[in-house]
Design a protein around this motif. Structure first.
Motif, mmCIF file in Angstrom:
data_model
loop_
_atom_site.group_PDB
_atom_site.id
_atom_site.type_symbol
_atom_site.label_atom_id
_atom_site.label_comp_id
_atom_site.label_asym_id
_atom_site.label_seq_id
_atom_site.Cartn_x
_atom_site.Cartn_y
_atom_site.Cartn_z
ATOM 1 N N ALA A 9 12.908 -1.585 -12.966
ATOM 2 C CA ALA A 9 14.619 -0.788 -14.058
ATOM 3 C C ALA A 9 13.428 0.965 -13.866
ATOM 4 O O ALA A 9 14.683 1.872 -13.951
ATOM 5 N N LYS A 10 12.134 1.385 -14.278
ATOM 6 C CA LYS A 10 12.271 2.600 -14.671
ATOM 7 C C LYS A 10 11.321 2.962 -13.087
ATOM 8 O O LYS A 10 11.061 4.088 -13.451
ATOM 9 N N SER A 11 11.451 2.490 -12.518
ATOM 10 C CA SER A 11 11.534 3.276 -11.124
ATOM 11 C C SER A 11 9.665 2.914 -10.737
ATOM 12 O O SER A 11 8.174 3.986 -10.887
ATOM 13 N N GLN A 12 9.021 2.476 -11.757
ATOM 14 C CA GLN A 12 7.521 2.492 -12.330
ATOM 15 C C GLN A 12 7.082 1.024 -11.475
ATOM 16 O O GLN A 12 5.123 1.277 -11.190
ATOM 17 N N ALA A 13 7.854 0.333 -10.360
ATOM 18 C CA ALA A 13 6.624 -0.242 -9.558
ATOM 19 C C ALA A 13 8.049 -1.222 -8.551
ATOM 20 O O ALA A 13 8.781 -0.527 -9.028
ATOM 21 N N GLN A 14 7.397 -1.734 -7.468
ATOM 22 C CA GLN A 14 8.824 -2.216 -6.697
ATOM 23 C C GLN A 14 8.588 -3.833 -6.665
ATOM 24 O O GLN A 14 7.785 -4.020 -6.797
ATOM 25 N N ARG A 15 10.288 -4.203 -6.317
ATOM 26 C CA ARG A 15 10.330 -5.387 -6.532
ATOM 27 C C ARG A 15 10.800 -6.182 -4.615
ATOM 28 O O ARG A 15 11.418 -5.391 -4.459
ATOM 29 N N ALA A 16 9.989 -6.879 -4.304
ATOM 30 C CA ALA A 16 10.098 -7.804 -2.970
ATOM 31 C C ALA A 16 10.435 -9.514 -3.440
ATOM 32 O O ALA A 16 9.538 -9.602 -4.055
ATOM 33 N N LYS A 17 11.133 -9.817 -2.573
ATOM 34 C CA LYS A 17 11.021 -10.867 -2.166
ATOM 35 C C LYS A 17 11.482 -11.523 -0.982
ATOM 36 O O LYS A 17 10.849 -11.054 0.162
ATOM 37 N N GLN A 18 9.750 -12.643 -0.726
ATOM 38 C CA GLN A 18 9.922 -13.969 0.021
ATOM 39 C C GLN A 18 10.111 -15.122 0.230
ATOM 40 O O GLN A 18 9.041 -15.553 -0.300
ATOM 41 N N GLY A 19 11.545 -14.856 0.840
ATOM 42 C CA GLY A 19 11.472 -16.619 0.054
ATOM 43 C C GLY A 19 11.950 -16.992 -1.030
ATOM 44 O O GLY A 19 13.151 -16.122 -1.475
ATOM 45 N N SER A 20 11.998 -17.845 -1.839
ATOM 46 C CA SER A 20 12.162 -17.766 -3.086
ATOM 47 C C SER A 20 11.177 -17.742 -4.404
ATOM 48 O O SER A 20 11.200 -17.901 -5.371
ATOM 49 N N SER A 21 10.147 -16.680 -4.126
ATOM 50 C CA SER A 21 8.824 -16.094 -4.177
ATOM 51 C C SER A 21 9.742 -14.578 -4.860
ATOM 52 O O SER A 21 10.164 -14.356 -3.406
ATOM 53 N N VAL A 22 9.509 -13.666 -5.406
ATOM 54 C CA VAL A 22 9.638 -12.530 -5.971
ATOM 55 C C VAL A 22 8.074 -12.027 -6.117
ATOM 56 O O VAL A 22 6.957 -12.338 -6.982
ATOM 57 N N PHE A 23 7.959 -10.912 -5.403
ATOM 58 C CA PHE A 23 6.496 -10.289 -5.772
ATOM 59 C C PHE A 23 6.768 -8.496 -5.907
ATOM 60 O O PHE A 23 8.016 -7.635 -5.918
ATOM 61 N N TYR A 24 5.784 -7.981 -6.241
ATOM 62 C CA TYR A 24 5.641 -6.508 -7.315
ATOM 63 C C TYR A 24 4.436 -5.717 -7.236
ATOM 64 O O TYR A 24 3.953 -6.001 -6.645
ATOM 65 N N THR A 25 4.989 -4.507 -6.740
ATOM 66 C CA THR A 25 4.191 -3.087 -6.266
ATOM 67 C C THR A 25 3.911 -2.763 -7.488
ATOM 68 O O THR A 25 5.024 -2.171 -7.403
ATOM 69 N N ARG A 50 6.679 -11.269 -16.697
ATOM 70 C CA ARG A 50 7.871 -11.205 -15.816
ATOM 71 C C ARG A 50 8.279 -9.936 -16.537
ATOM 72 O O ARG A 50 9.284 -9.277 -15.242
ATOM 73 N N THR A 51 9.172 -10.155 -17.793
ATOM 74 C CA THR A 51 10.359 -9.401 -18.045
ATOM 75 C C THR A 51 10.019 -8.032 -18.549
ATOM 76 O O THR A 51 10.742 -7.258 -17.764
ATOM 77 N N THR A 52 8.581 -8.041 -18.345
ATOM 78 C CA THR A 52 7.791 -6.487 -18.424
ATOM 79 C C THR A 52 7.990 -6.166 -17.134
ATOM 80 O O THR A 52 7.978 -4.637 -17.030
ATOM 81 N N LEU A 53 7.793 -6.016 -16.057
ATOM 82 C CA LEU A 53 7.284 -6.121 -14.540
ATOM 83 C C LEU A 53 9.160 -6.128 -13.913
ATOM 84 O O LEU A 53 9.255 -4.431 -13.586
ATOM 85 N N GLU A 81 -1.995 -5.461 -2.800
ATOM 86 C CA GLU A 81 -1.564 -6.127 -2.258
ATOM 87 C C GLU A 81 -0.017 -7.037 -2.530
ATOM 88 O O GLU A 81 -0.880 -6.918 -4.328
ATOM 89 N N PRO A 82 1.162 -7.218 -2.481
ATOM 90 C CA PRO A 82 1.483 -7.427 -3.686
ATOM 91 C C PRO A 82 1.485 -8.897 -4.526
ATOM 92 O O PRO A 82 1.013 -9.626 -3.940
ATOM 93 N N ARG A 83 1.818 -8.715 -6.082
ATOM 94 C CA ARG A 83 0.989 -9.632 -6.671
ATOM 95 C C ARG A 83 2.501 -10.522 -7.535
ATOM 96 O O ARG A 83 4.108 -9.296 -7.635
ATOM 97 N N SER A 84 2.457 -11.903 -7.466
ATOM 98 C CA SER A 84 3.690 -12.288 -8.690
ATOM 99 C C SER A 84 3.621 -12.294 -9.867
ATOM 100 O O SER A 84 2.625 -12.010 -9.900
ATOM 101 N N HIS A 124 -2.869 -2.827 -13.214
ATOM 102 C CA HIS A 124 -3.017 -4.003 -12.235
ATOM 103 C C HIS A 124 -2.425 -3.303 -11.262
ATOM 104 O O HIS A 124 -3.437 -3.833 -9.829
ATOM 105 N N LEU A 125 -1.392 -3.771 -11.374
ATOM 106 C CA LEU A 125 -0.524 -3.427 -9.930
ATOM 107 C C LEU A 125 -1.156 -1.940 -9.392
ATOM 108 O O LEU A 125 -1.324 -2.324 -8.085
ATOM 109 N N THR A 126 -1.960 -1.139 -10.011
ATOM 110 C CA THR A 126 -2.158 0.255 -9.308
ATOM 111 C C THR A 126 -3.728 -0.384 -8.200
ATOM 112 O O THR A 126 -3.746 0.468 -7.361
ATOM 113 N N GLN A 127 -4.631 -0.707 -8.910
ATOM 114 C CA GLN A 127 -5.455 -1.605 -8.430
ATOM 115 C C GLN A 127 -5.626 -2.555 -7.042
ATOM 116 O O GLN A 127 -6.635 -2.341 -6.066
ATOM 117 N N GLN A 128 -4.622 -3.167 -7.013
ATOM 118 C CA GLN A 128 -3.679 -3.538 -6.267
ATOM 119 C C GLN A 128 -3.396 -3.670 -5.054
ATOM 120 O O GLN A 128 -2.294 -2.836 -4.356
#
Length: 221
Positions: free
Chosen positions: A183-199, A175-178, A149-152, A143-147
């Protein structure tokens, strides 16, 4: 005195930074282990399902009967006929054995065909069950690969829940799986304010406008 105060303040800052770093590392490790546990639980459920199907196949195959050979049965060999009546009884026994041998195979053929049909149907069901359900980690990564834009975690859980309503996907597990993928470098984590988004780290590049818009232009020309 001022030097002592400055030294103690500097040590306190260093300790505080070290404790904060250790806490963050501990939280990431917990998230990674939690994601692995969730993935292993899904694999365990799939294996239990396969085990149940295989047990049913084994039971179905166990119903296949093997025609018994009455000529070699222990009972027939253990009780010899008296010498005086040997010719008459041997002739009668041969006739009865011949009748049983003719009757038994014809009576058991339907059972064999039924058991084979059941075994084939069970095998097809097993193949479908083992190939139809991807793991939650695979679903989230795809799902992340097909997006673009970052997704929460909530957005990913909602999208997967609509696509797979039978999975009962929860936001906390997503969220735990993300975090495990991060941790396995298969996704990236970014914060926007108090929200966390993944790519996804291996997300496909966006198509170039020249390629996507050239075809309509050529068609119009």
């Amino acid at each position: 005195m001022p030097d002592t105060t400055f030294t103690s303040t500097e040590l306190t800052s260093q300790y505080a930074a070290q404790v904060a770093s250790d806490l963050e590392r501990n939280a990431k490790e917990q998230d990674r282990i939690g994601a692995e546990i969730a993935a292993l639980q899904e694999q365990l459920v799939a294996l239990q399902h396969d085990h149940t199907v295989l047990v049913n196949m084994q039971k179905a195959l166990g119903t296949l009967g093997v025609p018994t050979d009455t000529t070699s049965s222990p009972e027939a060999a253990a009780v010899p006929a008296p010498r005086d009546e040997a010719p008459a009884k041997s002739t009668t026994a041969k006739r009865s054995r011949a009748k049983k041998a003719d009757a038994e195979p014809s009576g058991k053929k339907p059972r064999k065909s039924t058991a084979k049909a059941t075994a084939k149907a069970t095998a097809k069901t097993t193949a479908k069950a083992t190939t139809a359900k991807p793991t939650l980690v695979e679903l989230i990564r795809d799902h992340l690969t097909q997006q673009r834009e970052p997704r929460s975690a909530a957005e990913v859980a909602t999208a997967l829940g609509q696509a797979h309503p039978d999975r009962g996907i929860k936001t906390t597990v997503v969220r735990t799986t993300l975090e495990g993928l991060v941790a396995k470098s298969q996704a990236q984590r970014a914060k926007q304010g108090s929200s966390v988004f993944y790519t996804a780290t291996d997300a496909p590049a966006q198509p170039e406008p020249s390629q996507t818009e050239a075809e309509p232009a050529q068609a119009d020309g």
